[in-house]
Scaffold this motif. Sequence first.
Motif, PDB file in Angstrom:
ATOM      1  N   PHE A 428       0.815  -1.226   0.000  1.00 11.36           N
ATOM      2  CA  PHE A 428       0.000   0.000   0.000  1.00 11.36           C
ATOM      3  C   PHE A 428       0.849   1.277   0.000  1.00 11.36           C
ATOM      4  CE2 PHE A 428      -2.062   3.485   2.218  1.00 11.36           C
ATOM      5  CZ  PHE A 428      -3.196   3.662   1.448  1.00 11.36           C
ATOM      6  N   PRO A 429       1.754   1.463   0.981  1.00 14.11           N
ATOM      7  CA  PRO A 429       2.546   2.703   0.956  1.00 14.11           C
ATOM      8  C   PRO A 429       3.435   2.812  -0.266  1.00 14.11           C
ATOM      9  CG  PRO A 429       3.400   1.204   2.624  1.00 14.11           C
ATOM     10  CD  PRO A 429       2.108   0.626   2.154  1.00 14.11           C
ATOM     11  N   VAL A 430       3.873   1.668  -0.814  1.00 17.53           N
ATOM     12  CA  VAL A 430       4.709   1.697  -2.011  1.00 17.53           C
ATOM     13  C   VAL A 430       3.903   2.199  -3.213  1.00 17.53           C
ATOM     14  CG1 VAL A 430       6.087   0.314  -3.609  1.00 17.53           C
ATOM     15  CG2 VAL A 430       6.218  -0.135  -1.154  1.00 17.53           C
ATOM     16  N   ILE A 431       2.662   1.713  -3.348  1.00 15.09           N
ATOM     17  CA  ILE A 431       1.786   2.169  -4.436  1.00 15.09           C
ATOM     18  C   ILE A 431       1.493   3.660  -4.300  1.00 15.09           C
ATOM     19  CG2 ILE A 431      -0.523   1.977  -5.432  1.00 15.09           C
ATOM     20  CD1 ILE A 431       1.304  -0.330  -6.185  1.00 15.09           C
ATOM     21  N   VAL A 432       1.222   4.099  -3.073  1.00  9.57           N
ATOM     22  CA  VAL A 432       0.968   5.525  -2.831  1.00  9.57           C
ATOM     23  C   VAL A 432       2.187   6.348  -3.217  1.00  9.57           C
ATOM     24  CG1 VAL A 432       0.564   7.273  -1.049  1.00  9.57           C
ATOM     25  CG2 VAL A 432      -0.755   5.155  -1.030  1.00  9.57           C
ATOM     26  N   ALA A 433       3.362   5.879  -2.795  1.00  7.07           N
ATOM     27  CA  ALA A 433       4.598   6.608  -3.088  1.00  7.07           C
ATOM     28  C   ALA A 433       4.858   6.695  -4.581  1.00  7.07           C
ATOM     29  CB  ALA A 433       5.780   5.933  -2.386  1.00  7.07           C
ATOM     30  N   LEU A 434       4.663   5.598  -5.281  1.00 12.53           N
ATOM     31  CA  LEU A 434       4.880   5.602  -6.733  1.00 12.53           C
ATOM     32  C   LEU A 434       3.909   6.565  -7.420  1.00 12.53           C
ATOM     33  CD1 LEU A 434       5.448   1.778  -7.397  1.00 12.53           C
ATOM     34  CD2 LEU A 434       7.144   3.606  -7.624  1.00 12.53           C
ATOM     35  N   SER A 435       2.671   6.622  -6.931  1.00 15.70           N
ATOM     36  CA  SER A 435       1.678   7.527  -7.523  1.00 15.70           C
ATOM     37  C   SER A 435       2.069   8.988  -7.292  1.00 15.70           C
ATOM     38  CB  SER A 435       0.295   7.255  -6.918  1.00 15.70           C
ATOM     39  OG  SER A 435      -0.091   5.917  -7.131  1.00 15.70           O
ATOM     40  N   ILE A 436       2.461   9.320  -6.052  1.00 14.88           N
ATOM     41  CA  ILE A 436       2.855  10.700  -5.734  1.00 14.88           C
ATOM     42  C   ILE A 436       4.118  11.080  -6.512  1.00 14.88           C
ATOM     43  CG2 ILE A 436       3.648  12.253  -3.905  1.00 14.88           C
ATOM     44  CD1 ILE A 436       0.730  11.594  -3.630  1.00 14.88           C
ATOM     45  N   PHE A 437       5.069  10.153  -6.579  1.00 14.59           N
ATOM     46  CA  PHE A 437       6.315  10.420  -7.300  1.00 14.59           C
ATOM     47  C   PHE A 437       6.043  10.638  -8.788  1.00 14.59           C
ATOM     48  CE2 PHE A 437      10.174   8.864  -9.535  1.00 14.59           C
ATOM     49  CZ  PHE A 437      11.059   9.834  -9.084  1.00 14.59           C
ATOM     50  N   ALA A 438       5.105   9.856  -9.344  1.00 22.05           N
ATOM     51  CA  ALA A 438       4.739  10.032 -10.758  1.00 22.05           C
ATOM     52  C   ALA A 438       4.134  11.414 -10.980  1.00 22.05           C
ATOM     53  CB  ALA A 438       3.757   8.939 -11.181  1.00 22.05           C
ATOM     54  N   LEU A 439       3.273  11.863 -10.056  1.00 18.50           N
ATOM     55  CA  LEU A 439       2.678  13.193 -10.171  1.00 18.50           C
ATOM     56  C   LEU A 439       3.756  14.277 -10.088  1.00 18.50           C
ATOM     57  CD1 LEU A 439      -0.575  12.937  -8.015  1.00 18.50           C
ATOM     58  CD2 LEU A 439      -0.399  13.066 -10.498  1.00 18.50           C
ATOM     59  N   MET A 440       4.700  14.107  -9.153  1.00 21.36           N
ATOM     60  CA  MET A 440       5.805  15.061  -9.035  1.00 21.36           C
ATOM     61  C   MET A 440       6.598  15.147 -10.336  1.00 21.36           C
ATOM     62  SD  MET A 440       7.499  14.425  -5.293  1.00 21.36           S
ATOM     63  CE  MET A 440       6.791  15.100  -3.785  1.00 21.36           C
ATOM     64  N   SER A 441       6.910  13.983 -10.892  1.00 22.82           N
ATOM     65  CA  SER A 441       7.717  13.937 -12.111  1.00 22.82           C
ATOM     66  C   SER A 441       6.972  14.556 -13.289  1.00 22.82           C
ATOM     67  CB  SER A 441       8.103  12.487 -12.434  1.00 22.82           C
ATOM     68  OG  SER A 441       8.816  11.905 -11.364  1.00 22.82           O
ATOM     69  N   ILE A 442       5.679  14.218 -13.419  1.00 26.44           N
ATOM     70  CA  ILE A 442       4.871  14.754 -14.520  1.00 26.44           C
ATOM     71  C   ILE A 442       4.765  16.275 -14.401  1.00 26.44           C
ATOM     72  CG2 ILE A 442       2.517  14.867 -15.454  1.00 26.44           C
ATOM     73  CD1 ILE A 442       2.306  11.839 -14.784  1.00 26.44           C
ATOM     74  N   TRP A 443       4.536  16.765 -13.175  1.00 23.40           N
ATOM     75  CA  TRP A 443       4.380  18.205 -12.982  1.00 23.40           C
ATOM     76  C   TRP A 443       5.686  18.952 -13.261  1.00 23.40           C
ATOM     77  CZ3 TRP A 443       0.872  21.786 -12.866  1.00 23.40           C
ATOM     78  CH2 TRP A 443       1.180  23.050 -12.353  1.00 23.40           C
ATOM     79  N   ALA A 444       6.792  18.457 -12.697  1.00 24.62           N
ATOM     80  CA  ALA A 444       8.078  19.152 -12.856  1.00 24.62           C
ATOM     81  C   ALA A 444       8.520  19.156 -14.320  1.00 24.62           C
ATOM     82  CB  ALA A 444       9.143  18.484 -11.982  1.00 24.62           C
TER      83      ALA A 444
END
Length: 626
Positions: A428-444
Amino acid sequence: MSQHTEKDQKTIPLTLGALGIVFGDIGTSPLYAFRESFLGHAHLEVSPFHVFGVLSMITWSLILVISIKYIMVVMRADNGGEGGIIALVSLLKKKSDDNSNFKKWLIIAGLFGSALLYGDGAITPAITVLGAIEGLELVSNRFEPFIIPITIGIIIGLFSIQRFGTGKIGKVFGPLLLIWFSTLALLGIRGIFLNPGVLVALSPHYALAFLFSEPGTALLVLGTVFLVVTGGETLYADMGHFGAPAIRRAWFFLVLPALLLNYFGQGGLVLSNAAEVANPFYHLAPEWALIPLIVLATLAASVASQAVISGVFSLTRQAMQLGQLPRMQVVQTDGQAFGQIYIPLVNWMLLVATVLLVLMFRSSGNLAAAYGIAIALDMVITTVIVLVVLYGWGWRRPLLALLALIFLPLDIIYLGANLVKFFDGGWFPVIVALSIFALMSIWASGRLRLRSATQADLMPAQTFVDRLPKSSILRTPGTAIFLTSLSDGVPTALLHHLKHNKALHENVVLLHVEVLPTGRIKQDQKISVEKLGPNFHRVTFNYGFNERIDVPRRLRQCKPMGLDIDPAQASYYLGRETITFKSKGSLIRKISNSIFAFLNRNAGRATIFFRIPPNRVVEMGAQVEI
């Protein structure tokens, strides 16, 4: 005498506030950590050898990981007083002379580490509150159907009070946590009296003996023992709320002694009666004190969640300031303390995730399996980045090598011990982290492409100003401030204004706001004013990620530099891009483009972010292809 009294008047509230905000997570681990070491994956037999081994592991985990690593070393790597893994990433970015691939990968790892804390931000309230409420089962079996609804109700209440701010919450939670840690200590002393011999487990010999005699079982146990130190990362992330000195005082003078006494008390109780391992924390209390202890534990569990929630708020604001996340509304809950903030969107998203976790896992024992992987990986990343930062600050190589030899193997062992729990909830926390990291990468990356597209074929600002006297453009009374993400060139908003209105204000300011990877900016570096021509200026405002952006206030400070304007009477022009995408690209690129476009459309209003009067703002639309 008066100076000493004044210092005490500041020290005591800060220490008490830090107690209420920072240590709730680590302070409620006694509710479940010792119990799960025996009942979790390892199914450990209750014997003096195992009890001494577990207690020794707990003791030296608290000493090595929290006392030495975080309190004495990691908290020295602050960025303008701000802590957390984003602050560490910022320290890496400040070293502009080092553009090695190693540093770039460290920055990526650091950003992923920050994303990992979001998963922890949802699990901590769930496991701590649920662990406390489960004590009702000891009072009567009739409470069992109500445990989940009561837990969810408390969690909703906890997230609902976040808008009052960590300072006000800390004033309430601080005294409560003082009572909690005092109770932990008293209960622990009661258990130690049942079997004083348990104190021999203070020696690291018993942890090492367990590790070497039963390595497979000991590794599984370490995955649960790790629960006693999971508050370390949020402790560091919360540093900006109350400062390192207050956190250190609270830890060494109260929190650490109380935790050790309670864990050893549970060990003494279990050695006296092995059946008590089912819930040793509550069985430490006399029967008459059980219900008051459940109430106190429930309140303390609510406080435990506060440490993580506050840490997530801090990390989110830092990420926004540095361009890693879209703008969101940030409420400054204290007029003086910059670190005390509330972010509504993040708060309610965490609430939804926490309630879903409670409904999915339904017990603190099941949640313990999901807890740990994210923080263990985060600790490895933090250790590496901190050592690199301290090396850049001139710390001696032999000392850093010694710290690496102590911390890295320990972190890696903890990570390995937690990886076995991946399929039992650790995903669960790994999936959450990957999702947040993907959003960070897409935004930046999207913002970078957008900036490149808007910079293409831009006219230099000086060229534009030189041509103005020869043009037929009318100049009207007043001041126009064009906000731009560019440090040079004529912003698109200005060109569109000319295209539609055929006129330009008498006074023009091209304003660029830059957030630098540092907590605070020195006074002489905050404002840069460049006169490009008569009544035409280019101004740059530099902010640290731990500073509130207030454009009108900073504009008033420009008067000594030759720019005398009234911010309340000026017109502010902002560009608002409508993004279109080139047809080329893979399916993944098209998906990321759609996500970026959605984030860009729904980002927080620039007027709020820059604190500009809304009734003085004009937005100029433009279509940009990236």
